[in-house]
Design a protein around this motif. Structure first.
Motif, PDB file in Angstrom:
ATOM      1  N   ARG A 119      -5.698  -0.507  -3.495  1.00  0.00           N
ATOM      2  CA  ARG A 119      -6.499  -1.434  -2.755  1.00  0.00           C
ATOM      3  C   ARG A 119      -7.666  -1.939  -3.419  1.00  0.00           C
ATOM      4  N   THR A 120      -8.054  -1.439  -4.350  1.00  0.00           N
ATOM      5  CA  THR A 120      -9.197  -2.041  -5.166  1.00  0.00           C
ATOM      6  C   THR A 120      -8.590  -3.141  -5.853  1.00  0.00           C
ATOM      7  N   ASP A 133      -1.574  -3.697   7.090  1.00  0.00           N
ATOM      8  CA  ASP A 133      -2.513  -3.549   6.107  1.00  0.00           C
ATOM      9  C   ASP A 133      -2.691  -4.619   5.323  1.00  0.00           C
ATOM     10  N   GLN A 171      -5.228  -6.492   7.631  1.00  0.00           N
ATOM     11  CA  GLN A 171      -6.473  -5.745   7.610  1.00  0.00           C
ATOM     12  C   GLN A 171      -7.481  -6.039   6.500  1.00  0.00           C
ATOM     13  N   MET A 172      -6.767  -6.016   5.136  1.00  0.00           N
ATOM     14  CA  MET A 172      -7.563  -6.511   3.797  1.00  0.00           C
ATOM     15  C   MET A 172      -8.148  -7.910   3.875  1.00  0.00           C
ATOM     16  N   ILE A 224      -5.807  -4.956  -5.198  1.00  0.00           N
ATOM     17  CA  ILE A 224      -5.525  -6.137  -4.331  1.00  0.00           C
ATOM     18  C   ILE A 224      -6.722  -6.818  -3.759  1.00  0.00           C
ATOM     19  N   MET A 225      -7.912  -6.292  -3.738  1.00  0.00           N
ATOM     20  CA  MET A 225      -9.253  -6.742  -3.420  1.00  0.00           C
ATOM     21  C   MET A 225      -9.851  -7.465  -4.709  1.00  0.00           C
ATOM     22  N   LYS A 236       0.959   5.126   0.368  1.00  0.00           N
ATOM     23  CA  LYS A 236       0.249   6.003   1.493  1.00  0.00           C
ATOM     24  C   LYS A 236       0.149   7.481   0.866  1.00  0.00           C
ATOM     25  N   GLU A 238      -3.507   5.134  -3.370  1.00  0.00           N
ATOM     26  CA  GLU A 238      -3.754   4.272  -2.375  1.00  0.00           C
ATOM     27  C   GLU A 238      -5.067   3.556  -2.496  1.00  0.00           C
ATOM     28  N   ALA A 239      -6.167   4.107  -3.052  1.00  0.00           N
ATOM     29  CA  ALA A 239      -7.499   3.595  -3.435  1.00  0.00           C
ATOM     30  C   ALA A 239      -7.347   2.713  -4.437  1.00  0.00           C
ATOM     31  N   ILE A 275       0.909  -1.139   0.117  1.00  0.00           N
ATOM     32  CA  ILE A 275      -0.090  -0.009  -0.146  1.00  0.00           C
ATOM     33  C   ILE A 275       0.709   1.239  -0.017  1.00  0.00           C
TER      34      ILE A 275
END
Length: 287
Positions: free
Chosen positions: A46-47, A74, A77-78, A49-50, A31, A42-43, A29
């Motif tokens: 995250r998208t 992180d 958390q994800m 990775i998800m 930052k 960052e967003a 991630i």
């Protein structure tokens, strides 16, 4: 916002000494944007990775350095968001060899800090100095084995974890093999000829169409009896939700006589004008 296309870098490794698997190395991630990185980097990460770790068939290796606070990880958390039951998440603790003197990784590896159903695995990777000195992977593996042999408690924890997880993984794989074998058998005999493969594909498509029709007509044996599904659900959406939504819309909302007057004289004379007027009045309803 302009969406950038994500490009994957694929590397195929063929060897009799490796397992048949697809390993996806996802970025960490970021930052703070660096250089020409977008402000929402960052967003975006995250998208991305998800989109991988939410797949039911994947195993998540949540990597966290041993010299950082596990509660701020992180990766964990994800993984918790994508796998709340913890059925496919394995914690990986790196940099065990550079922890502060006097600290102990046993609580981390035993899951006493943040429990994981599948537990944790500790690794010792090559350092930046090793990479600059062209230290080979083979030598790094020897050094890693030497480190764990010199720390018998860590080695014992890893061995116990492997024994505990291996039986469950073996049973899971066996069950999946049985399921896949049954599905494979349901497709019929697979032939090498093009004609035979075409007939097989046509048969599969025909079965799919029959199953789809049964679902729509409410004849499927596996349909739920506790909620609407198939054709009944589609009928409910159009007859109740869609109709109610249309009734709540006022097509003349916000329109005045001045808005309509420029087109009034041309209506009925110019077909293109009629289409333009209809489109210009209908477009706001979709927003």
């Amino acid at each position: 916002m302009v969406q950038r296309r994500v490009k994957q870098i694929g590397l195929k490794i063929v060897s009799p000494n490796v397992l048949d698997m697809t390993l996806v190395d996802l970025p960490g991630i970021t930052k703070v944007p660096v250089g020409d990185q977008p402000s929402d980097i960052e967003a975006r990460i995250r998208t991305m990775i998800m989109s991988y770790i939410k797949e039911p068939s994947c195993l998540i290796l949540a990597v966290t350095p041993a010299n950082s606070d596990l509660a701020n990880s992180d990766a964990l958390q994800m993984a918790g968001v994508a796998d709340p039951e913890g059925n496919k998440t394995i914690g990986v603790i790196t940099k065990l060899d550079i922890m502060d003197r006097g600290t102990d990784a046993r609580n981390l590896l035993q899951g006493k800090v943040i429990p994981l159903r599948l537990g944790y695995v500790g690794v010792v990777n090559r350092s930046q100095e090793d990479i600059q000195m062209n230290r080979s992977i083979k030598d790094a593996l020897v050094a890693e084995e030497k480190f764990f042999r010199s720390h018998p408690k860590l080695n014992q924890i890893l061995a116990q974890h492997i024994k505990a997880v291996l039986l469950g993984l073996r049973a899971h794989i066996s069950n999946n093999l049985v399921t896949v074998a049954k599905e494979h058998a349901s497709y019929g005999e697979i032939t090498e000829s093009k004609a035979g493969q075409g007939a097989l594909l046509l048969n599969i498509l025909s079965k799919y169409c029959e199953a789809f029709s049964s679902m729509i007509e409410g004849k499927n044996e596996e349909m739920s009896t506790s909620e609407l599904s198939g054709g009944a659900q589609i009928h409910y959406i159009f007859q109740s939700i869609f109709v109610r939504s249309l009734e709540e819309v006022d097509p003349c909302e916000g329109l005045t006589d001045d808005d309509v007057l420029p087109y009034k004289t041309q209506l009925g004379q110019d077909q293109h004008c009629e289409e333009f007027v209809i489109v210009s009045f209908v477009e706001p309803l979709g927003s």
